[in-house]
Motif scaffolding. Structure first.
Motif, PDB file in Angstrom:
ATOM      1  N   GLN A  23       0.724  -1.131  -0.013  1.00 53.11           N
ATOM      2  CA  GLN A  23      -0.073  -0.046  -0.071  1.00 53.11           C
ATOM      3  C   GLN A  23       0.902   1.222  -0.082  1.00 53.11           C
ATOM      4  OE1 GLN A  23      -3.747   0.250   2.490  1.00 53.11           O
ATOM      5  NE2 GLN A  23      -2.440   1.621   3.620  1.00 53.11           N
ATOM      6  N   ALA A  24       1.968   1.076   0.771  1.00 51.75           N
ATOM      7  CA  ALA A  24       2.734   2.405   1.149  1.00 51.75           C
ATOM      8  C   ALA A  24       3.444   2.488  -0.574  1.00 51.75           C
ATOM      9  CB  ALA A  24       3.764   2.301   2.056  1.00 51.75           C
ATOM     10  N   LEU A  25       4.028   1.523  -1.121  1.00 55.12           N
ATOM     11  CA  LEU A  25       4.621   1.493  -2.271  1.00 55.12           C
ATOM     12  C   LEU A  25       3.731   1.996  -3.602  1.00 55.12           C
ATOM     13  CD1 LEU A  25       6.559  -1.754  -1.928  1.00 55.12           C
ATOM     14  CD2 LEU A  25       7.533   0.494  -2.195  1.00 55.12           C
ATOM     15  N   ARG A  26       2.700   1.601  -3.522  1.00 55.67           N
ATOM     16  CA  ARG A  26       1.778   2.113  -4.422  1.00 55.67           C
ATOM     17  C   ARG A  26       1.437   3.631  -4.342  1.00 55.67           C
ATOM     18  NH1 ARG A  26      -1.270  -2.436  -2.817  1.00 55.67           N
ATOM     19  NH2 ARG A  26      -1.287  -4.148  -4.614  1.00 55.67           N
ATOM     20  N   GLN A  27       1.320   4.240  -3.032  1.00 55.47           N
ATOM     21  CA  GLN A  27       1.323   5.548  -2.701  1.00 55.47           C
ATOM     22  C   GLN A  27       2.473   6.392  -3.150  1.00 55.47           C
ATOM     23  OE1 GLN A  27       0.439   5.759   1.330  1.00 55.47           O
ATOM     24  NE2 GLN A  27      -1.869   5.015   1.289  1.00 55.47           N
ATOM     25  N   LYS A  28       3.641   5.830  -3.223  1.00 58.34           N
ATOM     26  CA  LYS A  28       4.931   6.228  -3.777  1.00 58.34           C
ATOM     27  C   LYS A  28       4.703   6.359  -5.370  1.00 58.34           C
ATOM     28  CE  LYS A  28       7.423   7.147  -0.123  1.00 58.34           C
ATOM     29  NZ  LYS A  28       7.942   8.506   0.222  1.00 58.34           N
ATOM     30  N   GLY A  29       3.852   5.774  -5.924  1.00 61.13           N
ATOM     31  CA  GLY A  29       3.828   5.486  -7.423  1.00 61.13           C
ATOM     32  C   GLY A  29       4.431   4.270  -7.983  1.00 61.13           C
ATOM     33  N   TYR A  30       4.704   3.175  -7.372  1.00 60.17           N
ATOM     34  CA  TYR A  30       5.216   1.787  -7.741  1.00 60.17           C
ATOM     35  C   TYR A  30       4.104   1.283  -8.315  1.00 60.17           C
ATOM     36  CZ  TYR A  30       9.793   2.834  -5.365  1.00 60.17           C
ATOM     37  OH  TYR A  30      11.139   3.388  -5.172  1.00 60.17           O
ATOM     38  N   GLN A  31       4.359   0.274  -9.454  1.00 58.04           N
ATOM     39  CA  GLN A  31       3.461  -0.581  -9.827  1.00 58.04           C
ATOM     40  C   GLN A  31       3.718  -1.968  -9.502  1.00 58.04           C
ATOM     41  OE1 GLN A  31       3.662  -0.670 -14.478  1.00 58.04           O
ATOM     42  NE2 GLN A  31       1.921  -2.279 -14.290  1.00 58.04           N
ATOM     43  N   ILE A  32       2.888  -2.557  -8.836  1.00 55.04           N
ATOM     44  CA  ILE A  32       3.220  -4.026  -8.464  1.00 55.04           C
ATOM     45  C   ILE A  32       2.880  -4.977  -9.542  1.00 55.04           C
ATOM     46  CG2 ILE A  32       2.562  -5.690  -6.749  1.00 55.04           C
ATOM     47  CD1 ILE A  32       3.350  -2.995  -5.488  1.00 55.04           C
ATOM     48  N   VAL A  33       3.902  -5.774  -9.763  1.00 60.57           N
ATOM     49  CA  VAL A  33       3.859  -6.826 -10.791  1.00 60.57           C
ATOM     50  C   VAL A  33       4.292  -8.166 -10.325  1.00 60.57           C
ATOM     51  CG1 VAL A  33       4.616  -5.368 -12.624  1.00 60.57           C
ATOM     52  CG2 VAL A  33       6.344  -6.567 -11.321  1.00 60.57           C
ATOM     53  N   SER A  34       3.847  -9.231 -11.195  1.00 55.95           N
ATOM     54  CA  SER A  34       4.291 -10.608 -10.621  1.00 55.95           C
ATOM     55  C   SER A  34       5.469 -10.887 -10.245  1.00 55.95           C
ATOM     56  CB  SER A  34       3.714 -11.742 -11.601  1.00 55.95           C
ATOM     57  OG  SER A  34       4.177 -13.033 -11.380  1.00 55.95           O
ATOM     58  N   PHE A  35       5.871 -11.863  -9.228  1.00 58.49           N
ATOM     59  CA  PHE A  35       7.202 -12.076  -8.874  1.00 58.49           C
ATOM     60  C   PHE A  35       8.008 -12.769  -9.856  1.00 58.49           C
ATOM     61  CE2 PHE A  35      10.301 -14.391  -6.246  1.00 58.49           C
ATOM     62  CZ  PHE A  35      10.910 -13.360  -5.481  1.00 58.49           C
ATOM     63  N   ASP A  36       7.374 -13.433 -10.853  1.00 54.02           N
ATOM     64  CA  ASP A  36       8.167 -13.885 -11.976  1.00 54.02           C
ATOM     65  C   ASP A  36       8.532 -13.024 -13.031  1.00 54.02           C
ATOM     66  OD1 ASP A  36       7.861 -16.676 -11.083  1.00 54.02           O
ATOM     67  OD2 ASP A  36       5.713 -16.798 -11.495  1.00 54.02           O
ATOM     68  N   GLU A  37       7.923 -11.960 -12.911  1.00 53.13           N
ATOM     69  CA  GLU A  37       8.259 -11.007 -14.097  1.00 53.13           C
ATOM     70  C   GLU A  37       9.657 -10.140 -13.623  1.00 53.13           C
ATOM     71  OE1 GLU A  37       5.498  -8.097 -15.139  1.00 53.13           O
ATOM     72  OE2 GLU A  37       3.701  -9.506 -14.703  1.00 53.13           O
ATOM     73  N   LYS A  38      10.082  -9.593 -14.790  1.00 53.03           N
ATOM     74  CA  LYS A  38      11.248  -8.730 -14.808  1.00 53.03           C
ATOM     75  C   LYS A  38      10.967  -7.421 -14.092  1.00 53.03           C
ATOM     76  CE  LYS A  38      15.493  -6.941 -16.957  1.00 53.03           C
ATOM     77  NZ  LYS A  38      16.423  -6.854 -18.439  1.00 53.03           N
ATOM     78  N   ALA A  39      11.425  -7.121 -12.924  1.00 42.97           N
ATOM     79  CA  ALA A  39      10.870  -6.032 -12.175  1.00 42.97           C
ATOM     80  C   ALA A  39      12.256  -5.064 -11.647  1.00 42.97           C
ATOM     81  CB  ALA A  39      10.097  -6.315 -10.896  1.00 42.97           C
ATOM     82  N   ASP A  40      11.918  -3.817 -11.108  1.00 40.79           N
ATOM     83  CA  ASP A  40      13.235  -3.064 -10.796  1.00 40.79           C
ATOM     84  C   ASP A  40      13.360  -3.380  -9.357  1.00 40.79           C
ATOM     85  OD1 ASP A  40      13.142  -1.256 -13.173  1.00 40.79           O
ATOM     86  OD2 ASP A  40      11.168  -0.326 -12.413  1.00 40.79           O
ATOM     87  N   VAL A  41      12.434  -3.789  -8.448  1.00 40.56           N
ATOM     88  CA  VAL A  41      12.648  -3.928  -7.116  1.00 40.56           C
ATOM     89  C   VAL A  41      11.751  -5.233  -6.788  1.00 40.56           C
ATOM     90  CG1 VAL A  41      12.213  -3.201  -4.644  1.00 40.56           C
ATOM     91  CG2 VAL A  41      12.743  -1.606  -6.454  1.00 40.56           C
ATOM     92  N   TYR A  42      12.518  -6.164  -5.847  1.00 38.31           N
ATOM     93  CA  TYR A  42      11.881  -7.438  -5.456  1.00 38.31           C
ATOM     94  C   TYR A  42      11.909  -7.254  -3.944  1.00 38.31           C
ATOM     95  CZ  TYR A  42      12.814  -9.324 -10.290  1.00 38.31           C
ATOM     96  OH  TYR A  42      12.541  -9.334 -11.742  1.00 38.31           O
ATOM     97  N   ILE A  43      10.852  -7.565  -3.225  1.00 40.72           N
ATOM     98  CA  ILE A  43      10.690  -7.553  -1.913  1.00 40.72           C
ATOM     99  C   ILE A  43      10.436  -9.116  -1.354  1.00 40.72           C
ATOM    100  CG2 ILE A  43       9.463  -6.752  -0.002  1.00 40.72           C
ATOM    101  CD1 ILE A  43       8.916  -4.177  -1.566  1.00 40.72           C
ATOM    102  N   VAL A  44      11.096  -9.715  -0.531  1.00 46.07           N
ATOM    103  CA  VAL A  44      10.774 -11.158  -0.190  1.00 46.07           C
ATOM    104  C   VAL A  44      10.609 -10.959   1.571  1.00 46.07           C
ATOM    105  CG1 VAL A  44      11.601 -13.321   0.391  1.00 46.07           C
ATOM    106  CG2 VAL A  44      12.307 -12.272  -1.710  1.00 46.07           C
ATOM    107  N   ASN A  45       9.418 -10.843   1.740  1.00 47.32           N
ATOM    108  CA  ASN A  45       8.901 -10.785   3.124  1.00 47.32           C
ATOM    109  C   ASN A  45       9.142 -12.331   3.951  1.00 47.32           C
ATOM    110  OD1 ASN A  45       8.126  -9.707   5.753  1.00 47.32           O
ATOM    111  ND2 ASN A  45       5.870  -9.914   5.318  1.00 47.32           N
ATOM    112  N   THR A  46      10.362 -12.555   4.365  1.00 48.62           N
ATOM    113  CA  THR A  46      10.865 -13.679   5.008  1.00 48.62           C
ATOM    114  C   THR A  46      10.220 -14.326   6.339  1.00 48.62           C
ATOM    115  OG1 THR A  46      12.724 -12.512   6.209  1.00 48.62           O
ATOM    116  CG2 THR A  46      13.151 -13.069   3.955  1.00 48.62           C
TER     117      THR A  46
END
Length: 437
Positions: A23-46
């Motif tokens: 939610q916070a990332l969307r508010q910063k303008g980030y677009q959420i994509v699938s984990f299998d896609e090539k993305a600028d940032v990957y977040i793993v909540n461990t």
């Protein structure tokens, strides 16, 4: 626009926190994509609840870096907290964010991209701050998980959680109520209270603040638009006559309770540092059944804990036969480095753990079907969540207040997020019941 992919591991608390971070990332303008896609940032909540969870966390971090070697891989949460040095040394990881810093993840990421160095892992065992987050929507459409506390003071001998989540920290009742009011206004009808040890809710508040779990639930029950309230995992000792009766007096509480057993043998419970006896546990189950009539009572059981003899396992088998649970989550003991149980003598062989697990699973299947069968020919209320195709036919799928899964043949009407009362006619497979109205 920068893209973010994410993968969440572990418990419902992690899921809630992941939703808040997104939610916070969307508010910063980030677009959420699938984990299998090539993305600028990957977040793993461990997760770090077992050694297997650690390994899965590492695998997902490495998978992210392999998908896009130029992408920023962010390791977040419990595994980061439990083994910070190892994560720092991992070439797949660019940025670490520990627990109690998740609310700041979007800002931490922005500063990282600007080239600023920062310390994003705190000493979790020496903080009294509750990490306040607030959701306006979740990844589900009908049911919202609400985090009400963090941390644990129990120190079970097999568990790392107190070391990576810290001591008990409760959320202010007003903050909980405001979040629920917002989500209720957005259309959510069912709320599940979750945390690391929700039975401890309020114990850290200052003297004179008469706050506990029952008082919180009573306040939530009065919120306009709330139709259902579920409780996450409970400590057996919280179930007193006053607690069970207080819940039963509420309009919206769901008669679905998860009490963590772990073992039905008193000597094993002592080695686990669980603070109750099998008799205490059964008393709690009976109090809930007296108050609610036919509640769904579910539990966790660990088989093959260090030193568990055949006689001790037999005590557990007999106990679960007596208790008659709706569902049991059965785990084979997993040795967790850093816990007292990991160095206990008489570790049980894996083959024996598997045998004992199989014995309890057969009991679970029988008792679960028996519990569901009680509803055949009875009227139930179902909150429908999604449409699903089963054996070529489309059904609306939902759950009763007892969390029994129900299917209703789709006939053109939109039942998503609708509460419907109808009669159960039988089974559609082993775990799904069919309703007509």
């Amino acid at each position: 626009m920068k893209t973010v992919a994410y993968h969440n591991l572990g418990c419902k608390v992690n899921s809630y926190e992941m939703d808040a971070m997104l939610q916070a990332l969307r508010q910063k303008g980030y677009q959420i994509v699938s984990f299998d896609e090539k993305a600028d940032v990957y977040i793993v909540n461990t997760c770090t609840v077992t050694g297997i969870a650690d390994r899965k966390s590492r695998q997902m971090l490495h998978r992210a870096k392999k998908t896009n070697p130029e992408g920023i891989v962010v390791a977040v949460g419990c595994y980061v907290q439990s083994d910070t040095q190892a994560v720092e040394a991992d070439s797949a990881v660019d940025l670490l964010v520990g627990n109690n810093r998740k609310k700041d993840l979007a800002d931490i990421l922005e500063r990282y991209l600007e080239g600023a160095a920062q310390e994003s892992v705190i000493d979790i065992n020496h903080t009294s701050e509750y990490e306040e987050m607030r959701l306006t929507s979740t990844t589900e459409h009908t049911r919202a998980y609400i985090k009400i506390q963090d941390g644990c003071n129990q120190f079970c001998t097999y568990c790392m959680i107190p070391y990576v989540r810290g001591r008990v920290r409760s959320r202010r009742k007003q903050d909980v109520l405001e979040e629920i009011r917002g989500l209720s206004a957005a259309g959510y009808r069912e709320f599940v209270l979750t945390g690391i040890h929700i039975s401890s809710y309020g114990m850290d508040f200052q003297q004179g603040q008469e706050e506990n779990l029952l008082a919180l639930v009573q306040a939530i029950d009065a919120v306009e638009g709330v139709e259902r309230i579920r409780l996450g995992s409970l400590e057996p000792r919280i179930v007193t006559e006053a607690f069970a009766g207080g819940l039963a007096a509420l309009r919206h509480i769901c008669p679905h309770f998860h009490l963590s057993l772990q073992s039905g043998c008193e000597t094993v419970l002592k080695r686990m540092n669980r603070h109750y006896t099998p008799g205490d546990f059964l008393n709690g189950v009976n109090l809930l059944r007296q108050a609610f009539g036919h509640p769904a009572v579910t539990t966790d059981v660990i088989v093959g804990f260090p030193g568990e003899t055949e006689d001790e396992f037999e005590a557990t088998r007999q106990f679960v036969e007596t208790a008659g649970f709706y569902e049991m989550h059965i785990f084979k003991y997993s040795r967790r480095k850093g816990t007292k149980a990991a160095v206990m003598p008489m570790q049980v062989p894996e083959a024996e753990k598997s045998r004992r697990s199989s014995v309890l699973q057969s009991i679970e299947r029988r008792d679960s079907k028996h519990y569901r069968s009680h509803y055949i020919g009875r009227d139930v209320e179902v909150l429908f969540e999604e449409k699903k195709k089963i054996a070529g036919e489309e059904y609306w799928m939902g759950h009763t207040r007892e969390y029994v899964k129900v299917a209703f043949p789709a006939q053109g009407e939109d039942l998503e997020n609708q509460l419907v009362t109808g009669r159960i006619t039988g089974f559609l497979g082993d775990e799904i019941m069919v309703m007509e109205y």
